[in-house]
Enzyme design. Structure first.
Site, short mmCIF file in Angstrom:
data_model
loop_
_atom_site.label_atom_id
_atom_site.label_comp_id
_atom_site.label_asym_id
_atom_site.label_seq_id
_atom_site.Cartn_x
_atom_site.Cartn_y
_atom_site.Cartn_z
N GLY A 3 0.83 -1.21 0.00
CA GLY A 3 0.00 0.00 0.00
C GLY A 3 0.86 1.25 0.00
N ARG A 7 7.41 1.88 1.00
CA ARG A 7 7.75 0.47 1.21
C ARG A 7 8.11 -0.19 -0.11
NH1 ARG A 7 4.45 -1.96 6.15
NH2 ARG A 7 5.74 -0.88 7.67
N ARG A 26 2.30 11.10 -8.93
CA ARG A 26 1.56 11.23 -7.66
C ARG A 26 2.30 10.62 -6.48
NH1 ARG A 26 -2.15 10.27 -11.48
NH2 ARG A 26 -3.46 12.05 -11.95
N ARG A 70 -0.44 -8.60 -3.28
CA ARG A 70 -0.46 -7.52 -2.29
C ARG A 70 0.33 -7.95 -1.07
NH1 ARG A 70 -2.03 -3.73 1.08
NH2 ARG A 70 -3.23 -4.24 2.94
N SER A 73 -0.44 -4.75 5.68
CA SER A 73 -0.78 -5.02 7.07
C SER A 73 -2.29 -5.21 7.20
CB SER A 73 -0.30 -3.88 7.97
OG SER A 73 -0.92 -2.69 7.58
N ASP A 187 -2.06 -4.81 13.98
CA ASP A 187 -2.83 -4.38 15.15
C ASP A 187 -3.96 -5.39 15.36
OD1 ASP A 187 -3.45 -2.26 12.71
OD2 ASP A 187 -5.26 -3.14 13.54
N ARG A 200 7.88 -3.39 12.36
CA ARG A 200 7.13 -3.42 11.10
C ARG A 200 8.03 -3.74 9.93
NH1 ARG A 200 1.72 -0.39 11.25
NH2 ARG A 200 1.40 -0.35 13.48
N1 HPA Z 1 -8.53 -1.82 9.62
C1 HPA Z 1 -8.40 -1.63 8.31
N2 HPA Z 1 -7.23 -1.75 7.68
C2 HPA Z 1 -6.16 -2.07 8.40
C3 HPA Z 1 -6.23 -2.26 9.78
C4 HPA Z 1 -7.49 -2.13 10.41
O1 HPA Z 1 -7.62 -2.30 11.64
N3 HPA Z 1 -4.97 -2.54 10.23
C5 HPA Z 1 -4.16 -2.52 9.14
N4 HPA Z 1 -4.88 -2.24 8.04
#
Ligand code: HPA
Length: 217
Positions: A3, A7, A26, A70, A73, A187, A200
């Site tokens: 994304g 990175r 962009r 892809r 995270s 997370d 990370r």
């Molecule tokens: N929500 C949506 N996208 C994400 C999250 C999340 O908690 N963590 C990492 N990408």
């Protein structure tokens, strides 16, 4: 396709030979180089399905990409899924995607390429990481005001939430190419833990290697 465009730059400089920057438009950085002699492009997708849709469509239509992976995270949604674990997404449920206009009342099931999935799972198992294979949820909203939807996803065994895979899988199927999402749990929606920033990079590196091994298995 990470994304985050920075990175893409880091992954290309770290894992590719002879990486050349091929896109800066962009700020969505893309690099082409080789990995073990195979030509590969690492192109940022941006966040969310509308952004990913632009870059994935152009990689497929204008550059003939045959495999899109892809790396990113996600938020963990099950007790058994721990921070730093890797999720290889078999399917990606979603509420709405740029493809909603095509499907309308139909609940299409976006699905990974099985060959890539199998190769990524075996690459991930060789590493010292928890690996989960199953369904994820591609949401349009990071700061979600509908906790009931997350609860329904958890109730139905969804492993994690991110914001891009469902459209990637849909586009790949539409154009007859291979796609997969390999995700690190950064997370957790149940425990509210979050991966410290220094961790990370390492877990991101694992994903890049898993994706490269799967692509050229
Ligand atoms: N929500 C949506 N996208 C994400 C999250 C999340 O908690 N963590 C990492 N990408």
């Amino acid at each position: 396709m990470p994304g985050d465009p920075l990175r893409a730059e880091w992954a290309a400089q770290t894992f590719l030979d002879d990486a050349v920057c091929v896109n800066r438009v962009r700020g969505m950085l893309g690099y082409t180089g080789t990995w073990k002699g195979n030509r590969v492009t690492i192109q940022g997708s941006g966040m969310g399905m509308p952004s990913l849709s632009i870059y994935a469509n152009e990689l497929i239509r204008d550059y003939g990409a045959k495999t899109l992976i892809r790396i990113g995270s996600c938020g963990g949604m099950q007790d058994a899924v721990k921070i730093r674990d890797i999720i290889v997404a078999m399917t990606a449920s979603t509420l709405s995607t740029p493809s909603r206009g095509i499907f309308r009342e139909l609940n299409y099931a976006p699905c990974a390429d099985f060959g890539l999935l199998e190769a990524a799972v075996s690459a991930a198992r060789k590493r010292d990481a928890g690996v989960h294979v199953g369904g994820i949820y591609s949401s349009d909203i990071f700061y979600d005001e509908r906790p009931d939807l997350n609860e329904q996803m958890m109730r139905h065994g969804i492993l994690g939430v991110e914001m891009e895979a469902a459209e990637l899988y849909t586009l790949a199927s539409r154009h007859g190419i291979r796609a997969l999402a390999v995700l690190t749990v950064s997370d957790h929606l149940l425990t509210h833990e979050a991966l410290p920033s220094e961790d990370r990079e390492r877990s991101f590196g694992d994903m890049v290697e898993i994706a490269l091994e799967a692509a050229f298995a």
